[in-house]
Design a protein around this motif. Structure first.
Motif, PDB file in Angstrom:
ATOM      1  N   ARG A   1     -62.950 -64.587  13.437  1.00 16.76           N
ATOM      2  CA  ARG A   1     -62.879 -65.911  13.890  1.00 16.76           C
ATOM      3  C   ARG A   1     -62.118 -67.076  13.018  1.00 16.76           C
ATOM      4  NH1 ARG A   1     -68.770 -66.184  13.594  1.00 16.76           N
ATOM      5  NH2 ARG A   1     -68.928 -66.391  11.041  1.00 16.76           N
ATOM      6  N   TYR A   2     -61.435 -68.051  13.725  1.00 16.78           N
ATOM      7  CA  TYR A   2     -60.806 -68.912  12.960  1.00 16.78           C
ATOM      8  C   TYR A   2     -60.958 -70.543  13.671  1.00 16.78           C
ATOM      9  CZ  TYR A   2     -58.816 -64.785  11.154  1.00 16.78           C
ATOM     10  OH  TYR A   2     -58.688 -63.681  10.659  1.00 16.78           O
ATOM     11  N   THR A   3     -60.973 -71.378  12.961  1.00 17.87           N
ATOM     12  CA  THR A   3     -61.259 -72.831  13.474  1.00 17.87           C
ATOM     13  C   THR A   3     -59.928 -73.629  13.101  1.00 17.87           C
ATOM     14  OG1 THR A   3     -63.145 -72.727  13.907  1.00 17.87           O
ATOM     15  CG2 THR A   3     -62.536 -75.093  13.965  1.00 17.87           C
TER      16      THR A   3
ATOM     17  N   GLY B   1     -58.987 -81.413   7.771  1.00 16.75           N
ATOM     18  CA  GLY B   1     -57.831 -80.698   7.448  1.00 16.75           C
ATOM     19  C   GLY B   1     -56.652 -81.569   7.264  1.00 16.75           C
ATOM     20  N   ASP B   2     -56.645 -82.844   7.664  1.00 15.13           N
ATOM     21  CA  ASP B   2     -55.752 -83.689   7.594  1.00 15.13           C
ATOM     22  C   ASP B   2     -55.931 -84.688   6.231  1.00 15.13           C
ATOM     23  OD1 ASP B   2     -54.383 -82.838   9.595  1.00 15.13           O
ATOM     24  OD2 ASP B   2     -54.963 -84.387  10.944  1.00 15.13           O
ATOM     25  N   ARG B   3     -56.751 -84.119   5.347  1.00 10.26           N
ATOM     26  CA  ARG B   3     -57.222 -84.614   4.110  1.00 10.26           C
ATOM     27  C   ARG B   3     -57.893 -86.090   4.414  1.00 10.26           C
ATOM     28  NH1 ARG B   3     -55.847 -80.277   3.809  1.00 10.26           N
ATOM     29  NH2 ARG B   3     -54.534 -79.427   2.349  1.00 10.26           N
ATOM     30  N   GLY B   4     -58.723 -86.212   5.388  1.00  8.48           N
ATOM     31  CA  GLY B   4     -59.294 -87.716   5.371  1.00  8.48           C
ATOM     32  C   GLY B   4     -60.381 -87.289   6.669  1.00  8.48           C
ATOM     33  N   GLY B   5     -60.703 -88.431   7.263  1.00 11.53           N
ATOM     34  CA  GLY B   5     -61.687 -88.435   8.286  1.00 11.53           C
ATOM     35  C   GLY B   5     -63.078 -89.068   7.864  1.00 11.53           C
ATOM     36  N   ARG B   6     -63.785 -89.308   8.993  1.00 12.77           N
ATOM     37  CA  ARG B   6     -64.900 -90.140   8.704  1.00 12.77           C
ATOM     38  C   ARG B   6     -65.918 -89.307   8.042  1.00 12.77           C
ATOM     39  NH1 ARG B   6     -63.951 -92.067  14.255  1.00 12.77           N
ATOM     40  NH2 ARG B   6     -66.234 -90.927  15.003  1.00 12.77           N
ATOM     41  N   GLN B   7     -66.878 -89.871   7.399  1.00  8.40           N
ATOM     42  CA  GLN B   7     -68.044 -89.324   7.037  1.00  8.40           C
ATOM     43  C   GLN B   7     -68.952 -88.712   8.348  1.00  8.40           C
ATOM     44  OE1 GLN B   7     -68.910 -87.976   3.721  1.00  8.40           O
ATOM     45  NE2 GLN B   7     -66.639 -88.179   3.935  1.00  8.40           N
ATOM     46  N   ALA B   8     -69.839 -87.907   8.246  1.00 11.29           N
ATOM     47  CA  ALA B   8     -70.819 -87.605   9.051  1.00 11.29           C
ATOM     48  C   ALA B   8     -71.547 -88.709   9.215  1.00 11.29           C
ATOM     49  CB  ALA B   8     -71.379 -86.020   8.837  1.00 11.29           C
TER      50      ALA B   8
ATOM     51  N   GLY C   1     -52.689 -80.063  11.526  1.00 13.43           N
ATOM     52  CA  GLY C   1     -53.889 -79.305  11.901  1.00 13.43           C
ATOM     53  C   GLY C   1     -53.801 -78.448  10.642  1.00 13.43           C
ATOM     54  N   THR C   2     -55.298 -77.990  10.254  1.00 14.18           N
ATOM     55  CA  THR C   2     -55.387 -76.932   9.328  1.00 14.18           C
ATOM     56  C   THR C   2     -56.673 -76.096   9.594  1.00 14.18           C
ATOM     57  OG1 THR C   2     -56.926 -78.447   7.963  1.00 14.18           O
ATOM     58  CG2 THR C   2     -54.426 -78.457   7.215  1.00 14.18           C
ATOM     59  N   LEU C   3     -56.690 -75.080   8.913  1.00 12.36           N
ATOM     60  CA  LEU C   3     -57.779 -74.191   9.074  1.00 12.36           C
ATOM     61  C   LEU C   3     -59.003 -74.981   8.357  1.00 12.36           C
ATOM     62  CD1 LEU C   3     -56.086 -70.798   8.350  1.00 12.36           C
ATOM     63  CD2 LEU C   3     -57.301 -71.305  10.547  1.00 12.36           C
ATOM     64  N   VAL C   4     -60.129 -74.672   9.015  1.00 11.15           N
ATOM     65  CA  VAL C   4     -61.234 -75.473   8.401  1.00 11.15           C
ATOM     66  C   VAL C   4     -61.718 -74.682   6.889  1.00 11.15           C
ATOM     67  CG1 VAL C   4     -62.573 -75.716  10.667  1.00 11.15           C
ATOM     68  CG2 VAL C   4     -62.918 -73.388   9.242  1.00 11.15           C
ATOM     69  N   PRO C   5     -62.285 -75.372   5.928  1.00 14.30           N
ATOM     70  CA  PRO C   5     -62.625 -74.891   4.414  1.00 14.30           C
ATOM     71  C   PRO C   5     -63.284 -73.611   4.859  1.00 14.30           C
ATOM     72  CG  PRO C   5     -63.317 -77.376   4.900  1.00 14.30           C
ATOM     73  CD  PRO C   5     -62.778 -76.944   6.308  1.00 14.30           C
ATOM     74  N   ASP C   6     -63.228 -72.586   3.447  1.00  9.84           N
ATOM     75  CA  ASP C   6     -63.785 -71.568   3.533  1.00  9.84           C
ATOM     76  C   ASP C   6     -63.606 -70.632   4.671  1.00  9.84           C
ATOM     77  OD1 ASP C   6     -65.102 -72.450   1.096  1.00  9.84           O
ATOM     78  OD2 ASP C   6     -66.730 -73.020   2.115  1.00  9.84           O
TER      79      ASP C   6
ATOM     80  N   ILE D   1     -59.985 -68.100  18.334  1.00 15.01           N
ATOM     81  CA  ILE D   1     -59.375 -69.201  17.605  1.00 15.01           C
ATOM     82  C   ILE D   1     -60.077 -70.324  18.373  1.00 15.01           C
ATOM     83  CG2 ILE D   1     -57.578 -70.963  16.993  1.00 15.01           C
ATOM     84  CD1 ILE D   1     -55.679 -68.383  16.613  1.00 15.01           C
ATOM     85  N   GLN D   2     -60.923 -71.520  17.475  1.00 16.92           N
ATOM     86  CA  GLN D   2     -61.183 -72.430  17.917  1.00 16.92           C
ATOM     87  C   GLN D   2     -60.245 -73.871  17.754  1.00 16.92           C
ATOM     88  OE1 GLN D   2     -65.441 -73.427  17.827  1.00 16.92           O
ATOM     89  NE2 GLN D   2     -65.954 -71.238  18.254  1.00 16.92           N
ATOM     90  N   PHE D   3     -60.230 -74.639  18.541  1.00 16.65           N
ATOM     91  CA  PHE D   3     -59.396 -75.867  18.258  1.00 16.65           C
ATOM     92  C   PHE D   3     -60.202 -77.180  18.304  1.00 16.65           C
ATOM     93  CE2 PHE D   3     -56.026 -72.875  19.860  1.00 16.65           C
ATOM     94  CZ  PHE D   3     -55.345 -72.989  18.968  1.00 16.65           C
ATOM     95  N   HIS D   4     -60.389 -77.822  17.266  1.00 18.01           N
ATOM     96  CA  HIS D   4     -61.385 -78.926  17.229  1.00 18.01           C
ATOM     97  C   HIS D   4     -60.830 -80.252  16.720  1.00 18.01           C
ATOM     98  CE1 HIS D   4     -65.299 -77.461  18.640  1.00 18.01           C
ATOM     99  NE2 HIS D   4     -64.906 -76.233  17.899  1.00 18.01           N
ATOM    100  N   THR D   5     -61.337 -81.289  16.866  1.00 19.20           N
ATOM    101  CA  THR D   5     -60.982 -82.587  16.246  1.00 19.20           C
ATOM    102  C   THR D   5     -62.161 -82.826  15.324  1.00 19.20           C
ATOM    103  OG1 THR D   5     -62.308 -83.861  17.559  1.00 19.20           O
ATOM    104  CG2 THR D   5     -59.881 -83.934  18.110  1.00 19.20           C
ATOM    105  N   SER D   6     -62.189 -83.759  14.230  1.00 16.54           N
ATOM    106  CA  SER D   6     -63.165 -83.819  13.225  1.00 16.54           C
ATOM    107  C   SER D   6     -64.530 -83.995  13.852  1.00 16.54           C
ATOM    108  CB  SER D   6     -62.797 -84.816  12.247  1.00 16.54           C
ATOM    109  OG  SER D   6     -62.466 -86.008  12.858  1.00 16.54           O
TER     110      SER D   6
END
Lengths: 315, 84
Positions: free
Chosen positions: A195-197, A37-44, A150-155, A253-258
């Motif tokens: 539910r939301y993440t 949600g921060d418009r970045g992040g590592r690939q899986a 932070g942002t909500l997950v896609p979809d 509501i779940q709170f995660h890092t990428s």
């Protein structure tokens, strides 16, 4: 007597309210992998190659978006079985429901349908599938817009509601564990029918969780349960339950890092197999070890271990 | 070697250890652990409730370990109650 809850590691004793009130005192020597949600992040693909049960798990080469879609597809799989499939959920002739060896009687199935309807109303989607200005999902979008991190997950909208068969599966499992309680009482406790993440970058994770919880409180959502699992061996993240002041419905509501979100997706198949009554004990043991190996690779964000569990006992 | 079994009273909302809402047992076998919950027909069915609690992700009822004698008495109480 020993409660099983004493067997799992807990975060150091610290009031949740303290966590809410504290300021950002995180150290700076942190690899801040930004959330999706921060418009970045590592690939899986950063997790080790492991064996799960009898099946090898290949190196993960899917993008986070693909992983996310796969997880959600699995979650909604109950709705994707062809009706003629012997593995498909089905409504029985007496009005009950069956799937994977689980069963709801006619009365319990009717209760489940009524509770599903109440959650659809509370979530905010209208009959045409669009949102207006009421409901929990539009409110979560407003809260998201106010957050610095932070942002909500896609979809999010697509998956905010638990699918009917997954809801009924959960109710059937709850009834199996607490057969001395009524289907209605138990169905009202299903907190993740909605539910939301939130994904929050690691560097700002703790302050981001604080800010989101504070905003939820300011918008009159009542915190019912707060479960930090960053010290856990098999799952890392924070799950929380909230009550909607308008409908009275619980939601999660779940709170995660990428990284923790990615690990959750990567281990979802293993999780499903561990939870399946058809999985032999020896395979279950191997699968849990696999989950531990994945979970141990997740960097713990600064301050995340300082969150303490909280439970609102007033209801 | 006799199979070891641990019993857990399920403490749902509004319940206490003296008035639990269910009963779970964990059997320790050579192949690993096997968890089962007591059904209203008094049969034991496989459950993932203990795993869910140990995993830590979900919000389930509290599980409190009880002795085999206490479990036996609880089964008898459920048998009478559910037969009504």
């Amino acid at each position: 007597m020993t409660g099983i809850r004493t067997c799992r590691p807990l975060a150091p004793e610290r009031s949740f309210l303290m966590a809410i009130d504290r300021h950002d005192s995180n150290g700076s020597a942190v690899d801040d992998a930004p959330a999706a949600g921060d418009r970045g992040g590592r690939q899986a693909g950063s997790f080790p190659r492991e064996m799960t049960g009898d099946r090898p798990v290949p190196d993960e080469r899917r993008s986070r978006g693909d992983l996310y879609s796969a997880l959600r597809d699995t979650d909604a799989a109950a709705d994707h079985h062809p009706p003629s499939s012997p593995d498909a959920p089905r409504t029985t002739k007496d009005g009950g429901w069956e799937w994977k060896g689980l069963r709801l009687g006619p009365d319990a199935n009717r209760v489940a349908d009524e509770e599903l309807s109440a959650r659809r109303t509370a979530e905010g989607r209208s009959g045409d599938g669009n949102y207006r200005d009421r409901g929990i999902t539009p409110a979560m979008r407003c809260i998201e817009a106010k957050l610095e991190h932070g942002t909500l997950v896609p979809d999010t909208e697509k998956f905010a509601l638990k699918s009917p068969d997954r809801f009924k599966e959960k109710l059937a499992k709850m009834l199996a564990v607490e057969p001395d309680r009524s289907p209605l009482d138990l169905s009202k406790e299903i907190h993740d029918g909605i539910r939301y993440t939130f994904l929050i970058g690691a560097r700002h994770y703790s302050t981001g969780v604080d800010a989101a919880c504070r905003q939820l409180g300011e918008d009159n959502y009542k915190l019912m349960d707060f479960k930090p699992s960053w010290a856990g061996e098999e799952y890392k993240g924070i799950n929380s339950q909230w009550k909607d002041p308008v409908s009275g419905q619980l939601f999660e509501i779940q709170f995660h890092t990428s990284d923790s979100w990615e690990a959750k997706q990567k281990t979802h198949d293993a999780y499903e197999r561990i939870a399946s009554p058809e999985t032999p004990p020896a395979e279950r043991t191997r699968l849990r070890e696999y989950q531990r190996s994945i979970s141990s690779c997740i960097p713990v964000p600064p301050g995340a271990l300082e969150f303490s569990p909280y439970k609102n006992k007033e209801g | 070697m006799p199979e070891e079994i641990a019993y857990y009273a399920v403490i749902g909302t509004g319940r206490t250890v003296t008035n639990p809402s269910g009963l779970i047992r964990r059997r320790y076998t050579a192949e690993g652990t096997s968890d089962e919950s007591l059904s209203r027909d008094l049969s034991w069915k496989v459950t993932d409730a203990i795993y869910q609690e140990e995993r830590g992700e979900n919000f389930g009822p509290e599980l409190v370990e009880i002795s085999a004698g206490e479990a036996e008495a609880l089964i008898e109480r459920f048998r009478r109650k559910w037969a009504e």
